[in-house]
Write a protein that holds these residues in place. Structure first.
Motif, PDB file in Angstrom:
ATOM      1  N   SER A  78       0.719  -1.215   0.042  1.00 12.42           N
ATOM      2  CA  SER A  78      -0.049  -0.102  -0.028  1.00 12.42           C
ATOM      3  C   SER A  78       0.908   1.436   0.002  1.00 12.42           C
ATOM      4  CB  SER A  78      -0.741   0.074   1.265  1.00 12.42           C
ATOM      5  OG  SER A  78      -1.492   1.156   1.415  1.00 12.42           O
ATOM      6  N   SER A  79       0.550   1.987  -1.010  1.00 12.29           N
ATOM      7  CA  SER A  79       1.331   3.190  -1.023  1.00 12.29           C
ATOM      8  C   SER A  79       1.154   4.411   0.286  1.00 12.29           C
ATOM      9  CB  SER A  79       0.872   4.098  -2.300  1.00 12.29           C
ATOM     10  OG  SER A  79       1.249   3.677  -3.372  1.00 12.29           O
ATOM     11  N   GLU A  80       0.112   4.235   0.741  1.00 12.04           N
ATOM     12  CA  GLU A  80      -0.331   5.065   1.978  1.00 12.04           C
ATOM     13  C   GLU A  80       0.525   4.612   2.954  1.00 12.04           C
ATOM     14  OE1 GLU A  80      -1.777   7.895   2.388  1.00 12.04           O
ATOM     15  OE2 GLU A  80      -1.654   7.886   0.329  1.00 12.04           O
ATOM     16  N   VAL A  83       4.110   5.489   2.784  1.00  8.84           N
ATOM     17  CA  VAL A  83       4.184   7.017   3.089  1.00  8.84           C
ATOM     18  C   VAL A  83       4.332   7.237   4.702  1.00  8.84           C
ATOM     19  CG1 VAL A  83       2.964   9.339   2.971  1.00  8.84           C
ATOM     20  CG2 VAL A  83       3.233   7.596   1.056  1.00  8.84           C
ATOM     21  N   SER A  84       3.261   6.468   5.248  1.00  8.01           N
ATOM     22  CA  SER A  84       3.451   6.458   6.639  1.00  8.01           C
ATOM     23  C   SER A  84       4.453   6.254   7.469  1.00  8.01           C
ATOM     24  CB  SER A  84       2.122   5.678   7.533  1.00  8.01           C
ATOM     25  OG  SER A  84       1.965   5.725   8.769  1.00  8.01           O
ATOM     26  N   GLU A  87       7.554   8.517   6.508  1.00  9.00           N
ATOM     27  CA  GLU A  87       7.396   9.909   7.427  1.00  9.00           C
ATOM     28  C   GLU A  87       7.975   9.360   8.967  1.00  9.00           C
ATOM     29  OE1 GLU A  87       4.577  13.088   6.172  1.00  9.00           O
ATOM     30  OE2 GLU A  87       3.416  11.265   6.250  1.00  9.00           O
ATOM     31  N   ALA A 109       8.645   8.755   0.369  1.00  8.41           N
ATOM     32  CA  ALA A 109       7.042   9.347   0.501  1.00  8.41           C
ATOM     33  C   ALA A 109       6.582  10.088  -0.566  1.00  8.41           C
ATOM     34  CB  ALA A 109       7.108   9.948   1.914  1.00  8.41           C
ATOM     35  N   TYR A 110       7.249  10.984  -0.904  1.00  3.74           N
ATOM     36  CA  TYR A 110       6.798  11.772  -2.177  1.00  3.74           C
ATOM     37  C   TYR A 110       6.451  10.908  -3.371  1.00  3.74           C
ATOM     38  CZ  TYR A 110       6.780  15.067  -5.947  1.00  3.74           C
ATOM     39  OH  TYR A 110       6.230  15.691  -7.218  1.00  3.74           O
ATOM     40  N   GLU A 111       7.568   9.946  -3.718  1.00  2.00           N
ATOM     41  CA  GLU A 111       7.246   8.984  -4.809  1.00  2.00           C
ATOM     42  C   GLU A 111       5.867   8.251  -4.811  1.00  2.00           C
ATOM     43  OE1 GLU A 111      10.658   6.635  -5.100  1.00  2.00           O
ATOM     44  OE2 GLU A 111      12.089   8.504  -5.372  1.00  2.00           O
ATOM     45  N   ASN A 112       5.586   8.124  -3.680  1.00  2.00           N
ATOM     46  CA  ASN A 112       4.349   7.185  -3.362  1.00  2.00           C
ATOM     47  C   ASN A 112       2.926   8.113  -3.126  1.00  2.00           C
ATOM     48  OD1 ASN A 112       4.925   3.904  -2.916  1.00  2.00           O
ATOM     49  ND2 ASN A 112       6.703   5.108  -2.155  1.00  2.00           N
ATOM     50  N   ARG A 113       3.381   9.384  -2.759  1.00  2.00           N
ATOM     51  CA  ARG A 113       2.148  10.317  -2.649  1.00  2.00           C
ATOM     52  C   ARG A 113       2.725  11.787  -3.052  1.00  2.00           C
ATOM     53  NH1 ARG A 113      -0.467  10.511   2.758  1.00  2.00           N
ATOM     54  NH2 ARG A 113       0.927  12.394   3.332  1.00  2.00           N
ATOM     55  N   GLU A 115       2.846  14.797  -3.291  1.00  2.00           N
ATOM     56  CA  GLU A 115       2.226  16.162  -2.921  1.00  2.00           C
ATOM     57  C   GLU A 115       3.359  17.197  -2.833  1.00  2.00           C
ATOM     58  OE1 GLU A 115      -1.651  14.092  -0.606  1.00  2.00           O
ATOM     59  OE2 GLU A 115      -0.085  15.003   0.475  1.00  2.00           O
TER      60      GLU A 115
END
Length: 275
Positions: A78-80, A83-84, A87, A109-113, A115
């Motif tokens: 899971s990308s989320e 990211v979690s 971080e 984290a940026y690569e997976n989300r 933003e």
């Protein structure tokens, strides 16, 4: 300059010594672009090896926590979740001052989300690592990563002069330092009272031996930003180096009134003893 320590400045003797590690460049004379270039080594590979630029010294509990999170990053689909975990890893590395490792995981984290907020966090972490970097390979790598992520933020918001200043300072330590100087000049043309721009141009003027010009920059800085302790200190140093002894003495006495930090006061007293 340093809301989050935009460029690491240690007030005192070590700061003055570090100042002269920058390439010598004429920064504030109209029409001049003389300087000493530095050859850049090839940037490090963008892989997990990037985080091994220095191995942190951790307690067994911290190491177990990091290993667990790294395993989660490696195995999570899971990308989320990635990211979690990334971080959280970055937060741990930032707490122990391993900013290049924090930058790596924030970049992951940026690569997976993708933003803007994560790009800015990654860029700022790499800038912190750049500020501490000593060997040229690490300087080159962290500067490149700083520009990579902060430019993503600027693409969405070109008005972020604070980020432009950080990018400019990474160029000052590159093979083309005048690119950074030009950027800083452009920032001050757009915002003559810009705190980061005035501070950095003052520092670079000092580094290139232009103490008279440095005093002008720092005088502007403390006029608009009187709470900038570093600016107040370096104004005194600039007066001292330009042989304006009365002004230097008055300025150093003022710095002593602004802080009770024994390191700063001790450094100031060293200068006062020479006046």
């Amino acid at each position: 300059m340093k809301k989050t320590q935009l460029i690491l400045i240690v007030v005192g003797v070590l700061a003055i010594a570090g100042l002269y590690a920058l390439p010598s460049v004429v920064v504030d004379n109209e029409g001049q672009a003389d300087g000493v270039s530095q050859d850049n080594a090839a940037a490090s590979s963008e892989s997990t090896e990037a985080i091994a630029m220095h191995e942190p010294e951790l307690t067994p509990d911290q190491q177990l926590q990091l290993n667990t999170l790294k395993l989660q990053v490696k195995e999570d689909s899971s990308s989320e979740d990635i990211v979690s975990s990334s971080e959280e890893l970055a937060g741990i590395y930032q707490e122990i001052g391993k900013y290049d490792s924090a930058g790596y995981y924030l970049g992951l984290a940026y690569e997976n989300r993708p933003e803007t907020e994560l790009a800015e966090k990654a860029g700022n972490a790499y800038y912190e690592a750049f500020s501490f970097a000593l060997d040229q390979e690490k300087v080159n790598y962290t500067a490149e990563q700083t520009r990579k992520y902060l430019n993503l933020v600027l693409d969405n918001d070109p008005t972020r002069l604070d980020l432009k200043t950080k990018i400019a300072m990474t160029y000052v330590s590159s093979s083309n330092p005048m690119q950074g100087i030009t950027m800083l000049r452009e920032i001050l043309e757009e915002d003559p009272q810009n705190e980061d721009g005035l501070f950095n141009m003052g520092i670079l003027s000092m580094q290139s031996g232009q103490y008279k010009r440095a005093t002008e920059r720092f005088e502007e800085l403390v006029k608009y930003h009187p709470d900038n302790l570093q600016g107040q200190f370096y104004l005194g140093v600039s007066y001292f180096e330009s042989d304006q002894k009365n002004k230097a003495k008055a300025q150093f006495e003022k710095v002593k009134e602004l802080t009770d930090d024994p390191t700063i006061i001790g450094t100031v007293d060293t200068y006062l003893d020479q006046l």
